[in-house]
Design an enzyme around this catalytic site. Structure first.
Site, mmCIF file in Angstrom:
data_model
loop_
_atom_site.group_PDB
_atom_site.id
_atom_site.type_symbol
_atom_site.label_atom_id
_atom_site.label_comp_id
_atom_site.label_asym_id
_atom_site.label_seq_id
_atom_site.Cartn_x
_atom_site.Cartn_y
_atom_site.Cartn_z
ATOM 1 N N PRO A 139 7.265 41.140 51.400
ATOM 2 C CA PRO A 139 6.092 40.568 50.735
ATOM 3 C C PRO A 139 5.724 39.198 51.293
ATOM 4 C CG PRO A 139 7.557 41.559 49.116
ATOM 5 C CD PRO A 139 8.299 41.581 50.423
ATOM 6 N N TYR A 140 6.721 38.396 51.660
ATOM 7 C CA TYR A 140 6.427 37.101 52.282
ATOM 8 C C TYR A 140 5.583 37.289 53.537
ATOM 9 C CZ TYR A 140 7.134 33.034 55.272
ATOM 10 O OH TYR A 140 6.938 31.973 56.125
ATOM 11 N N GLY A 141 6.006 38.199 54.413
ATOM 12 C CA GLY A 141 5.260 38.453 55.635
ATOM 13 C C GLY A 141 3.848 38.937 55.362
#
Length: 314
Positions: A139-141
């Site tokens: 999700p960060y990416g």
């Protein structure tokens, strides 16, 4: 003296960038909603230090009159981005970026330099090139890729004065690195003899980039001949985690005990940067090799007072 704004100025990379900008003679305004993690002062004489939240506060006054905005503020971390925290990542990395872009467009900012991440590539085969398909594995990416694309879309508006260079940083390290990152954990384990938690079997590879090289590329991006460009910023070599642990042990002169556990969701097998575009547009060549960079980070940690080392145990 041109006026510039740095968001996330109290962070690891941001604090180094502010120092370099001040040394270059820029009129720097810094923005952050948090105190420096290690209470390191930025630089005596920084033009304006503003405490505000990009997600909620009015941004017009801090952006007005700035020629360049360096947007480094973000919620970092691959492993922490799963589950209920995703809303925080979305708000900080995407929504706050969109609010800043609106003000930059309205206030006629010439250039925004956006700190993106190699996490946008996902499970890459071979050196990652800027034209490769992005398939983030966390999700960060996803949020970094979304913010990157938002920045580019604002640069592509026909009525926008804003140009954008998005820099995909590959695993930055050096003094003031976050305690949860790999080299901080390795060096802390070497200094204390406490076990280092190794996620996976250690064969996963990372391209590590020393912070001063990242700062040099970031400053060069302010004047690059570009309208809406994405550029890799890497250290020039990819090494396995086992090799990195061995090097950290050599630098400190002590063994690093290991506690091997299963790999974590979102951790990619390898990262490696194609730096051809960085050489062409930024004149960029990494200048600090891994041994020298780790030695500098170890020297900084060695000089930290004991009360600040507590941050590495959390």
């Amino acid at each position: 003296m041109r006026r510039v704004l740095v968001t996330g100025a109290n962070g690891f990379i941001g604090s180094h960038l502010v120092e370099a900008l001040e040394a270059s003679g820029a009129d720097v305004t810094t923005v952050d909603c948090r105190r420096p993690r290690f209470d390191d002062p930025l630089v005596p004489g920084v033009g304006r230090q503003v405490h505000l939240d990009l997600l909620h506060d009015d941004l017009d006054d801090v952006v007005a009159g700035c020629e360049v905005v360096f947007h480094l503020a973000a919620r970092p971390g691959v492993r922490g981005s799963w589950g209920n925290t995703f809303g925080d990542y979305l708000a900080t990395n995407v929504h706050a970026t969109q609010r800043l872009l609106e003000v930059c467009r309205r206030r006629d900012v010439r250039r925004l330099v956006f700190a993106s991440s190699s996490s946008v590539y996902g499970d890459a085969i071979g050196p990652s090139c800027e034209d490769d398909e992005c398939r983030p594995m966390s999700p960060y990416g996803v949020t970094k890729l979304a913010a990157e694309q938002l920045c580019l879309s604002y640069a592509r508006r026909e009525d926008s004065p804003l140009s954008v260079v998005a820099l995909r940083y590959f695993t930055v390290y050096g003094p003031r690195q976050r305690p949860d990152m790999a080299f901080s954990r390795m060096l802390f384990a070497a200094f204390t003899g406490l076990p280092l938690t190794l996620f996976g079997d250690g064969t996963q590879r990372r391209e590590f980039t020393y912070v001063s090289d990242v700062v040099a590329a970031t400053m060069a991006a302010a004047d690059a001949d570009a309208r809406d460009e994405v550029i890799n910023v890497g250290g020039g070599a990819s090494v396995s985690m086992i090799e990195a642990i061995d090097l950290a042990s050599q630098v400190v002169g002590r063994p690093i005990p290991l506690n091997a556990v299963a790999g974590m969701p979102g951790d990619v097998p390898a990262t490696r940067a194609d730096l051809a575009l960085a050489r062409e547009l930024l004149g960029y060549t990494p200048s600090v090799d891994l041994h020298e960079g780790l030695s500098r980070q170890a020297a900084w940690m060695r000089d930290l007072p004991n009360e600040r080392l507590v941050a590495f145990t959390r």
